[in-house]
Design a protein around this motif. Structure first.
Motif, PDB file in Angstrom:
ATOM      1  N   VAL A 110       0.828  -1.206   0.000  1.00  0.00           N
ATOM      2  CA  VAL A 110       0.000   0.000   0.000  1.00  0.00           C
ATOM      3  C   VAL A 110       0.861   1.255   0.000  1.00  0.00           C
ATOM      4  CG1 VAL A 110      -1.709   1.308   1.328  1.00  0.00           C
ATOM      5  CG2 VAL A 110      -1.948  -1.162   1.094  1.00  0.00           C
ATOM      6  N   ASP A 111       2.004   1.180   0.691  1.00  0.00           N
ATOM      7  CA  ASP A 111       2.903   2.340   0.726  1.00  0.00           C
ATOM      8  C   ASP A 111       3.903   2.307  -0.424  1.00  0.00           C
ATOM      9  OD1 ASP A 111       5.096   1.250   3.459  1.00  0.00           O
ATOM     10  OD2 ASP A 111       4.280   0.225   1.706  1.00  0.00           O
ATOM     11  N   LEU A 112       3.545   1.578  -1.483  1.00  0.00           N
ATOM     12  CA  LEU A 112       4.242   1.612  -2.778  1.00  0.00           C
ATOM     13  C   LEU A 112       5.637   1.014  -2.755  1.00  0.00           C
ATOM     14  CD1 LEU A 112       3.120   5.143  -4.034  1.00  0.00           C
ATOM     15  CD2 LEU A 112       1.911   2.958  -4.160  1.00  0.00           C
ATOM     16  N   LYS A 113       5.860   0.048  -1.877  1.00  0.00           N
ATOM     17  CA  LYS A 113       7.146  -0.642  -1.856  1.00  0.00           C
ATOM     18  C   LYS A 113       7.052  -1.872  -2.737  1.00  0.00           C
ATOM     19  CE  LYS A 113       8.490   0.940   2.750  1.00  0.00           C
ATOM     20  NZ  LYS A 113       8.760   0.550   4.158  1.00  0.00           N
ATOM     21  N   PRO A 114       7.847  -1.937  -3.792  1.00  0.00           N
ATOM     22  CA  PRO A 114       7.758  -3.078  -4.710  1.00  0.00           C
ATOM     23  C   PRO A 114       8.736  -4.188  -4.341  1.00  0.00           C
ATOM     24  CG  PRO A 114       9.175  -1.423  -5.655  1.00  0.00           C
ATOM     25  CD  PRO A 114       8.737  -0.903  -4.307  1.00  0.00           C
ATOM     26  N   THR A 115       8.422  -5.392  -4.730  1.00  0.00           N
ATOM     27  CA  THR A 115       9.355  -6.507  -4.685  1.00  0.00           C
ATOM     28  C   THR A 115       9.271  -7.210  -6.034  1.00  0.00           C
ATOM     29  OG1 THR A 115       7.757  -8.119  -3.839  1.00  0.00           O
ATOM     30  CG2 THR A 115       8.991  -6.841  -2.206  1.00  0.00           C
ATOM     31  N   TYR A 116      10.372  -7.793  -6.437  1.00  0.00           N
ATOM     32  CA  TYR A 116      10.439  -8.448  -7.737  1.00  0.00           C
ATOM     33  C   TYR A 116      11.107  -9.820  -7.629  1.00  0.00           C
ATOM     34  CZ  TYR A 116       9.560  -3.752  -9.579  1.00  0.00           C
ATOM     35  OH  TYR A 116       9.008  -2.515  -9.858  1.00  0.00           O
ATOM     36  N   ALA A 117      10.696 -10.714  -8.507  1.00  0.00           N
ATOM     37  CA  ALA A 117      11.431 -11.951  -8.678  1.00  0.00           C
ATOM     38  C   ALA A 117      12.785 -11.596  -9.287  1.00  0.00           C
ATOM     39  CB  ALA A 117      10.664 -12.889  -9.603  1.00  0.00           C
ATOM     40  N   GLU A 118      13.801 -12.359  -8.917  1.00  0.00           N
ATOM     41  CA  GLU A 118      15.140 -12.069  -9.418  1.00  0.00           C
ATOM     42  C   GLU A 118      15.187 -12.032 -10.945  1.00  0.00           C
ATOM     43  OE1 GLU A 118      17.124 -11.044  -6.146  1.00  0.00           O
ATOM     44  OE2 GLU A 118      18.070 -11.250  -8.116  1.00  0.00           O
ATOM     45  N   SER A 119      14.417 -12.891 -11.557  1.00  0.00           N
ATOM     46  CA  SER A 119      14.470 -13.022 -13.015  1.00  0.00           C
ATOM     47  C   SER A 119      13.920 -11.813 -13.769  1.00  0.00           C
ATOM     48  CB  SER A 119      13.707 -14.273 -13.451  1.00  0.00           C
ATOM     49  OG  SER A 119      12.341 -14.165 -13.082  1.00  0.00           O
ATOM     50  N   VAL A 120      13.161 -10.953 -13.070  1.00  0.00           N
ATOM     51  CA  VAL A 120      12.559  -9.821 -13.763  1.00  0.00           C
ATOM     52  C   VAL A 120      13.114  -8.475 -13.306  1.00  0.00           C
ATOM     53  CG1 VAL A 120      10.446 -11.171 -14.036  1.00  0.00           C
ATOM     54  CG2 VAL A 120      10.580  -9.470 -12.204  1.00  0.00           C
ATOM     55  N   LYS A 121      13.955  -8.492 -12.300  1.00  0.00           N
ATOM     56  CA  LYS A 121      14.524  -7.236 -11.794  1.00  0.00           C
ATOM     57  C   LYS A 121      15.232  -6.474 -12.910  1.00  0.00           C
ATOM     58  CE  LYS A 121      15.200  -8.287  -6.882  1.00  0.00           C
ATOM     59  NZ  LYS A 121      16.193  -8.532  -5.803  1.00  0.00           N
ATOM     60  N   GLY A 122      14.965  -5.199 -12.952  1.00  0.00           N
ATOM     61  CA  GLY A 122      15.583  -4.362 -13.965  1.00  0.00           C
ATOM     62  C   GLY A 122      14.827  -4.325 -15.278  1.00  0.00           C
ATOM     63  N   ARG A 123      13.840  -5.216 -15.431  1.00  0.00           N
ATOM     64  CA  ARG A 123      13.069  -5.250 -16.676  1.00  0.00           C
ATOM     65  C   ARG A 123      11.574  -4.983 -16.449  1.00  0.00           C
ATOM     66  NH1 ARG A 123      12.359  -9.781 -19.127  1.00  0.00           N
ATOM     67  NH2 ARG A 123      12.755 -11.130 -17.330  1.00  0.00           N
ATOM     68  N   PHE A 124      11.078  -5.392 -15.312  1.00  0.00           N
ATOM     69  CA  PHE A 124       9.655  -5.211 -15.008  1.00  0.00           C
ATOM     70  C   PHE A 124       9.506  -4.113 -13.949  1.00  0.00           C
ATOM     71  CE2 PHE A 124       7.854  -9.711 -16.059  1.00  0.00           C
ATOM     72  CZ  PHE A 124       8.501  -9.679 -17.284  1.00  0.00           C
ATOM     73  N   THR A 125       8.425  -3.389 -14.068  1.00  0.00           N
ATOM     74  CA  THR A 125       8.110  -2.360 -13.084  1.00  0.00           C
ATOM     75  C   THR A 125       6.660  -2.518 -12.650  1.00  0.00           C
ATOM     76  OG1 THR A 125       9.676  -0.818 -14.097  1.00  0.00           O
ATOM     77  CG2 THR A 125       8.014   0.101 -12.605  1.00  0.00           C
ATOM     78  N   VAL A 126       6.461  -2.668 -11.348  1.00  0.00           N
ATOM     79  CA  VAL A 126       5.115  -2.754 -10.788  1.00  0.00           C
ATOM     80  C   VAL A 126       4.782  -1.415 -10.141  1.00  0.00           C
ATOM     81  CG1 VAL A 126       5.913  -3.706  -8.573  1.00  0.00           C
ATOM     82  CG2 VAL A 126       3.554  -4.128  -9.361  1.00  0.00           C
ATOM     83  N   SER A 127       3.559  -0.997 -10.322  1.00  0.00           N
ATOM     84  CA  SER A 127       3.110   0.259  -9.734  1.00  0.00           C
ATOM     85  C   SER A 127       1.646   0.121  -9.341  1.00  0.00           C
ATOM     86  CB  SER A 127       3.307   1.415 -10.718  1.00  0.00           C
ATOM     87  OG  SER A 127       2.569   1.179 -11.899  1.00  0.00           O
ATOM     88  N   ARG A 128       1.146   1.116  -8.640  1.00  0.00           N
ATOM     89  CA  ARG A 128      -0.265   1.084  -8.267  1.00  0.00           C
ATOM     90  C   ARG A 128      -0.788   2.484  -8.051  1.00  0.00           C
ATOM     91  NH1 ARG A 128      -1.134  -2.202  -2.850  1.00  0.00           N
ATOM     92  NH2 ARG A 128      -3.189  -1.227  -2.837  1.00  0.00           N
TER      93      ARG A 128
END
Length: 122
Positions: free
Chosen positions: A52-70
């Motif tokens: 909710v406070d906009l802290k993202p986490t990513y799978a290692e395989s997608v870091k640097g390529r995928f961006t999650v937002s809300r």
């Protein structure tokens, strides 16, 4: 009632980009939101989550390529995917839970969308 509705999946060539969206249709609050993906014969895997406070986490395989937002006002989450590879062809599922903090496991989420297919051609 709590529904998640994904949109934006489709086909793209390898190396291309695609953005998927997920809107929560609910009168209640929405905690962590995230994205998982699943290919036939494999378990559903976490791709990215965002609190909710906009802290993202990513799978290692997608870091640097995928961006999650809300957008909390719209109860919507987005997943922008770049440099896609054919191995990332899958059904991408939006997920959410009431809890503010995120979980990295499938069992940690109560609500799921129907999934949107992402097909990456090589």
């Amino acid at each position: 009632q709590f529904r998640l509705v994904e949109s934006g999946g489709g086909s793209v060539e390898a190396g291309g980009s695609l953005k998927v969206s997920c809107a929560a249709a609910t009168t209640s609050g929405v905690g962590c939101m995230g994205w998982f993906r699943q290919t036939p014969g494999k378990e559903r895997e976490a791709v990215a989550t965002i609190s909710v406070d906009l802290k993202p986490t990513y799978a290692e395989s997608v870091k640097g390529r995928f961006t999650v937002s809300r957008d909390n006002d719209k109860k919507t989450t987005y997943l922008e995917m770049t440099r896609l590879s054919a191995e990332e062809t899958a059904v991408y599922y939006c997920t959410a839970r009431y809890e503010i903090v995120c979980s990295s496991t499938e069992s940690g989420y109560k609500f799921w969308g129907r999934g949107t297919p992402v097909i990456v051609s090589s």
